[in-house]
Design a protein around this motif. Sequence first.
Motif, PDB file in Angstrom:
ATOM      1  N   HIS A  10       0.856  -1.185   0.000  1.00 14.98           N
ATOM      2  CA  HIS A  10       0.000   0.000   0.000  1.00 14.98           C
ATOM      3  C   HIS A  10       0.893   1.236   0.000  1.00 14.98           C
ATOM      4  CE1 HIS A  10      -2.555  -3.195   1.615  1.00 14.98           C
ATOM      5  NE2 HIS A  10      -3.584  -2.480   1.221  1.00 14.98           N
ATOM      6  N   LEU A  11       0.566   2.192  -0.873  1.00 15.35           N
ATOM      7  CA  LEU A  11       1.357   3.420  -0.992  1.00 15.35           C
ATOM      8  C   LEU A  11       0.420   4.615  -0.956  1.00 15.35           C
ATOM      9  CD1 LEU A  11       2.426   1.231  -3.462  1.00 15.35           C
ATOM     10  CD2 LEU A  11       4.377   2.713  -3.159  1.00 15.35           C
ATOM     11  N   GLU A  12       0.949   5.775  -0.546  1.00 11.66           N
ATOM     12  CA  GLU A  12       0.102   6.964  -0.449  1.00 11.66           C
ATOM     13  C   GLU A  12       0.886   8.246  -0.695  1.00 11.66           C
ATOM     14  OE1 GLU A  12      -1.429   7.383   3.554  1.00 11.66           O
ATOM     15  OE2 GLU A  12       0.590   7.304   4.420  1.00 11.66           O
ATOM     16  N   LEU A  13       0.120   9.262  -1.035  1.00 13.45           N
ATOM     17  CA  LEU A  13       0.555  10.660  -1.031  1.00 13.45           C
ATOM     18  C   LEU A  13      -0.356  11.355  -0.028  1.00 13.45           C
ATOM     19  CD1 LEU A  13       0.747  11.429  -4.870  1.00 13.45           C
ATOM     20  CD2 LEU A  13       2.689  11.039  -3.342  1.00 13.45           C
ATOM     21  N   THR A  14       0.219  12.116   0.889  1.00  6.85           N
ATOM     22  CA  THR A  14      -0.609  12.805   1.878  1.00  6.85           C
ATOM     23  C   THR A  14      -0.721  14.302   1.608  1.00  6.85           C
ATOM     24  OG1 THR A  14       1.300  12.956   3.361  1.00  6.85           O
ATOM     25  CG2 THR A  14      -0.217  11.085   3.682  1.00  6.85           C
ATOM     26  N   THR A  15       0.055  14.793   0.645  1.00  9.36           N
ATOM     27  CA  THR A  15      -0.080  16.180   0.191  1.00  9.36           C
ATOM     28  C   THR A  15       0.221  16.219  -1.305  1.00  9.36           C
ATOM     29  OG1 THR A  15       2.246  16.757   0.622  1.00  9.36           O
ATOM     30  CG2 THR A  15       0.670  17.159   2.421  1.00  9.36           C
ATOM     31  N   LEU A  16      -0.389  17.165  -1.988  1.00 11.00           N
ATOM     32  CA  LEU A  16      -0.168  17.284  -3.426  1.00 11.00           C
ATOM     33  C   LEU A  16       1.294  17.584  -3.749  1.00 11.00           C
ATOM     34  CD1 LEU A  16      -1.073  17.430  -6.350  1.00 11.00           C
ATOM     35  CD2 LEU A  16      -1.846  19.769  -5.947  1.00 11.00           C
ATOM     36  N   THR A 140      -0.607  -2.290  -4.756  1.00  8.69           N
ATOM     37  CA  THR A 140      -0.123  -3.126  -5.838  1.00  8.69           C
ATOM     38  C   THR A 140       0.355  -4.427  -5.205  1.00  8.69           C
ATOM     39  OG1 THR A 140       1.341  -3.191  -7.774  1.00  8.69           O
ATOM     40  CG2 THR A 140       2.245  -2.176  -5.777  1.00  8.69           C
ATOM     41  N   CYS A 141       0.653  -5.403  -6.034  1.00  7.23           N
ATOM     42  CA  CYS A 141       1.149  -6.662  -5.473  1.00  7.23           C
ATOM     43  C   CYS A 141       2.189  -7.260  -6.407  1.00  7.23           C
ATOM     44  CB  CYS A 141      -0.001  -7.634  -5.226  1.00  7.23           C
ATOM     45  SG  CYS A 141      -0.670  -8.412  -6.704  1.00  7.23           S
ATOM     46  N   THR A 142       2.781  -8.335  -5.942  1.00  7.49           N
ATOM     47  CA  THR A 142       3.853  -8.964  -6.710  1.00  7.49           C
ATOM     48  C   THR A 142       3.366  -9.601  -8.007  1.00  7.49           C
ATOM     49  OG1 THR A 142       3.656 -10.858  -5.203  1.00  7.49           O
ATOM     50  CG2 THR A 142       5.462  -9.336  -4.806  1.00  7.49           C
ATOM     51  N   PHE A 143       2.046  -9.721  -8.213  1.00 10.58           N
ATOM     52  CA  PHE A 143       1.511 -10.159  -9.503  1.00 10.58           C
ATOM     53  C   PHE A 143       1.577  -9.044 -10.548  1.00 10.58           C
ATOM     54  CE2 PHE A 143      -1.660 -13.550  -7.831  1.00 10.58           C
ATOM     55  CZ  PHE A 143      -0.681 -14.523  -7.910  1.00 10.58           C
TER      56      PHE A 143
END
Length: 171
Positions: A10-16, A140-143
């Motif tokens: 799981h990945l995120e951006l917390t500010t533009l 995303t995942c390793t697939f």
Amino acid sequence: MPRTQVTVTHLELTTLDQLRPARTVPGFSVRLVFPPEPGFNRRCYESIGKEWHWRDRLTWSDDDWARWLATPGVRTWEFLFEGRPGVGYAELATDLNGSTEIVYFGVMPEFVGRGMGGAALTQIVDVAWSLPSQRVWLHTCTFDSPMAIVNYEARGFKRFKEVEEFRDVTE
């Protein structure tokens, strides 16, 4: 049906301002699919996801697709090149707290390797922040394509969770 261990990241951006834009691809654009077109989402899901084991929605009926796309906060954008459709898509889902998930994202196989993934992700993140959003995230995942996580991290996304799962795999 064999079971395979996968890592879901799981990945995120917390500010533009965390977004690191990709280079511009002349002629590339995105447009909102409105009204929603369940057949469009199904075609993109099946075509883009075939190589990457996207399986969760393969059994969805037309009604299932329509119900999902009628969910408040769910929107689809289509990617175009030189005004022509068929490049790819992104599904976004924004919750009541302003957290926007990029639920599905990808370009059609014939457009892979042409810089459109980075351009598309840059534009979709801009769209997500304009909804408005307090956070933009994805998983995303390793697939998935090995270039997917490279693109996400190159755009500034930061990992916040990794989970090991077992999934059934059909060939």
